[in-house]
Design an enzyme around this catalytic site. Structure first.
Site, PDB file in Angstrom:
ATOM      1  N   HIS A   1      67.146 104.151  27.552  1.00 26.91           N
ATOM      2  CA  HIS A   1      66.473 105.140  28.394  1.00 26.91           C
ATOM      3  C   HIS A   1      66.768 106.589  28.006  1.00 26.91           C
ATOM      4  O   HIS A   1      66.230 107.503  28.634  1.00 26.91           O
ATOM      5  CB  HIS A   1      66.887 104.922  29.856  1.00 26.91           C
ATOM      6  CG  HIS A   1      68.343 105.198  30.060  1.00 26.91           C
ATOM      7  ND1 HIS A   1      69.323 104.292  29.712  1.00 26.91           N
ATOM      8  CD2 HIS A   1      68.980 106.295  30.520  1.00 26.91           C
ATOM      9  CE1 HIS A   1      70.502 104.827  29.965  1.00 26.91           C
ATOM     10  NE2 HIS A   1      70.332 106.032  30.449  1.00 26.91           N
ATOM     11  N   HIS A  53      65.796 112.288  28.061  1.00 26.14           N
ATOM     12  CA  HIS A  53      66.032 111.251  29.066  1.00 26.14           C
ATOM     13  C   HIS A  53      64.678 110.717  29.495  1.00 26.14           C
ATOM     14  O   HIS A  53      63.850 111.475  30.008  1.00 26.14           O
ATOM     15  CB  HIS A  53      66.794 111.840  30.262  1.00 26.14           C
ATOM     16  CG  HIS A  53      67.601 110.828  30.997  1.00 26.14           C
ATOM     17  ND1 HIS A  53      67.044 109.917  31.850  1.00 26.14           N
ATOM     18  CD2 HIS A  53      68.933 110.564  30.976  1.00 26.14           C
ATOM     19  CE1 HIS A  53      68.001 109.146  32.349  1.00 26.14           C
ATOM     20  NE2 HIS A  53      69.159 109.516  31.824  1.00 26.14           N
TER      21      HIS A  53
END
Length: 151
Positions: free
Chosen positions: A58, A73
């Site tokens: 992620h 992110h």
């Protein structure tokens, strides 16, 4: 010397202050911009050329030759997905070019799990004054400049 930091995804660029997570909106990890993805399954690409310093399904950090480290992110709280729906295309330590595919993911799937798909793009361990040339908020294509950072 400065490095240009590109968008990791197609979508809408905007200020970090609009991210629904104080770690990013209050620039606790560093200054930058956020991009809200504009579509379904696709690749998140490297915002700068450099070495993959940190890699999670992620999120990833790339450190440029000049020393700037850029965190991307993919969504907020997406660590809770434990990698589900993310496919990595690189490994920690790899040298990558700007625009190179890093992770395939599906922002609509992230949202279906109840998480925000917004992508903070942050320069670590620098003051806000080190960044400049911010693009206007609005539509952006993966690879297009978001801002520059003095190295």
């Amino acid at each position: 010397m400065s490095a240009v930091v590109g968008s990791p995804v197609d979508g809408r660029a905007g200020p970090l202050s609009g991210v629904d997570d104080p770690v990013f909106s209050q620039q606790m990890v560093g200054p930058g911009m956020a991009v809200t993805p504009g579509g379904g399954r696709g690749d998140a690409v490297a915002p700068i050329a450099g070495t993959v310093a940190t890699l999670h399904p992620h999120a990833f950090v790339i450190t440029a030759a000049g020393g700037a480290s850029v965190l991307v992110h993919l969504g907020i709280d997406t660590v809770k997905l434990k990698g589900e729906g993310f496919a990595l295309h690189v490994a920690k330590g790899d040298i990558v070019e700007a625009g190179q595919p890093m992770v395939t993911w599906d922002p609509t799937e992230v949202e279906a799990h109840g998480y925000s798909a917004v992508c903070p793009v942050v320069v670590l361990e620098v003051e806000a004054e080190a960044l400049g040339d911010f693009r206007e908020a609005g539509a952006v294509t993966a690879g297009e400049p978001l801002f520059s950072v003095r190295e």
